[in-house]
Motif scaffolding. Structure first.
Motif, short mmCIF file in Angstrom:
data_model
loop_
_atom_site.label_atom_id
_atom_site.label_comp_id
_atom_site.label_asym_id
_atom_site.label_seq_id
_atom_site.Cartn_x
_atom_site.Cartn_y
_atom_site.Cartn_z
N GLY A 112 0.83 -1.19 0.00
CA GLY A 112 0.00 0.00 0.00
C GLY A 112 0.86 1.24 0.00
O GLY A 112 2.09 1.17 -0.02
N GLY A 113 0.21 2.39 0.00
CA GLY A 113 0.93 3.65 0.09
C GLY A 113 1.96 3.80 -0.99
O GLY A 113 1.72 3.55 -2.16
N THR A 173 -1.77 -5.04 2.71
CA THR A 173 -1.64 -4.11 3.82
C THR A 173 -2.03 -2.72 3.39
O THR A 173 -1.72 -2.29 2.27
N SER A 174 -2.73 -1.99 4.25
CA SER A 174 -3.16 -0.62 3.98
C SER A 174 -4.00 -0.58 2.70
O SER A 174 -5.00 -1.28 2.60
N TYR A 175 -3.60 0.22 1.70
CA TYR A 175 -4.32 0.21 0.43
C TYR A 175 -4.38 -1.20 -0.15
O TYR A 175 -5.35 -1.57 -0.82
N GLU A 228 -4.74 -3.70 8.41
CA GLU A 228 -4.91 -2.27 8.63
C GLU A 228 -5.35 -1.52 7.37
O GLU A 228 -4.70 -0.58 6.91
N PHE A 248 -7.13 1.08 4.92
CA PHE A 248 -7.31 2.52 5.10
C PHE A 248 -8.70 2.95 4.59
O PHE A 248 -8.82 3.83 3.73
N LEU A 250 -5.18 3.94 11.38
CA LEU A 250 -5.44 2.66 10.71
C LEU A 250 -6.03 1.63 11.66
O LEU A 250 -6.79 0.76 11.23
N HIS A 290 2.38 -0.98 11.86
CA HIS A 290 1.86 -0.91 10.50
C HIS A 290 2.79 -1.57 9.48
O HIS A 290 2.33 -2.03 8.44
#
Length: 275
Positions: A25-26, A93-95, A118, A120, A224, A246
Motif C-alpha cells: 500500500g501507500g 496491507t493498507s491500500y 490495517e 485505510f 489505521l 503498520h
C-alpha cells in the motif's frame, strides 16, 4: 513485466506451492515484501508487484487520479498470468488490503483466502468528511511547498512514521528501494490518496467470503487501527492481532509470517508443506 490497460506492471515470483499474492500500500513497492516473501517461499509461490504508477510499474498514458478498482483489476490480471485458474491466497496491507477486497468482491473464484492488514477505509468513518477535507489540505500543501511538508502533515495526522532517508550507510538495495519510495510519495499525494480513501468495500462479499481482518498489536494506536475497527464493526467480524505495527511485515518478519500462516489455516488455506 505484465501489460495491463494503462500500465506496465513489474512483478516478481519466488518459491513453489499454491499461489500467494502480497499487495503493498501507500508508496511502497515489491522490495518491501522481499523478507516476508523469502520466508513464505518454501510453502507458497509468492507473487509481489509494484502498484501501477509506482517504482518500476510505469503508466502508459498520462497520469491521473487512480482508483482502487483499477488496481484490483491489475491484481486480477496478474494472478491470471501467474496462476492461471488456480485460486490464490492474498495478503494486503493498507491500500493493499482494499485492493484485495475489490479482488474478492469482483473475482471471488481467484481468492482462496484474503487477509487485510490495517486497511485505510476512511470513507466508513463517521467523521469521514473531516478526513477527506484534511487530505485535500495535504494535497494543497504538497502543491505549494512540496513532498516533505505534505508527508510530514499526513504521517503526523494518521499517527505513523514516514520512511527513512536513503542514507549512504544502508545496503545498496535498501538505498535503491528508499529512493524509489521517495519518488512514489509524489504519486501518492497527487494521484492516489484522495481517490483511494473514497473506496467502500462490498460488505456482502466480505461477510460471505474467506476473509480475515488484522492489525499490528504493538506500538501506538493509529488512524489505521480505527479504520480497521470500524470495518470490523460494519461487518460484524473479529480482528486478529499480528506482530509489530503498520510495517510489522518488515520489523517482525518471522513472527508475521507465522501469524499469516495461522490465519490462512483458520480460513481453510494451507501451504505446500501443511503449515
Amino acid at each position: 513485466m505484465l501489460t495491463v490497460p494503462g500500465a506496465e506492471i513489474y512483478y516478481e515470483v519466488r518459491g513453489s506451492g499454491p499461489p500467494l499474492l502480497l499487495v503493498n500500500g501507500g508508496d511502497g513497492d515489491a522490495a518491501m515484501f522481499a523478507p516476508l516473501a523469502g520466508l513464505l517461499a518454501d510453502d507458497f509461490t509468492v507473487v509481489t508487484h509494484d502498484l501501477r504508477g509506482n517504482s518500476r510499474s510505469r503508466l502508459t498514458g498520462p497520469p491521473r487520479a487512480q482508483r482502487i478498482e483499477e488496481l484490483g483489476h491489475d491484481a486480477h490480471l496478474l494472478l491470471g498470468a501467474v496462476a492461471g485458474e488456480e485460486p490464490a491466497y492474498v495478503f494486503g496491507t493498507s491500500y493493499g488490503g482494499m485492493i484485495g477486497m475489490d479482488l474478492l468482491a469482483r473475482h471471488p473464484g481467484q481468492v482462496r483466502a484474503l487477509v487485510a492488514h490495517e486497511p485505510f477505509v476512511i470513507d466508513l468513518l463517521p467523521d469521514a468528511d473531516r478526513w477527506h477535507a484534511l487530505f485535500q489540505e495535504v494535497y494543497e500543501l504538497y502543491e505549494r511547498e512540496g513532498v516533505d511538508p505534505a508527508m510530514l502533515r499526513f504521517t503526523t495526522e494518521i499517527g505513523v512514521d514516514g520512511p527513512p532517508e536513503p542514507a549512504q550507510n544502508l545496503p545498496v538495495p535498501v538505498q535503491q528501494m528508499l529512493a524509489r519510495i521517495r519518488a512514489n510519495m509524489e504519486t501518492c499525494l497527487a494521484y492516489e490518496l484522495r481517490s483511494f480513501v473514497r473506496f467502500r468495500p462490498d460488505a456482502d462479499a466480505l461477510r460471505g467470503g474467506p476473509f480475515a481482518l488484522v492489525v499490528g498489536g504493538e506500538g501506538p494506536k493509529t488512524l489505521l487501527h480505527r479504520t480497521t475497527r470500524t470495518l470490523a464493526e460494519w461487518l460484524g467480524t473479529g480482528i486478529v492481532e499480528f506482530p509489530g505495527g503498520h510495517v510489522g511485515f518488515l520489523s517482525h518478519t518471522a513472527g508475521f509470517a507465522g501469524a499469516l500462516r495461522e490465519v490462512f489455516g483458520a480460513t481453510g488455506a494451507t501451504g505446500a508443506n501443511g503449515d
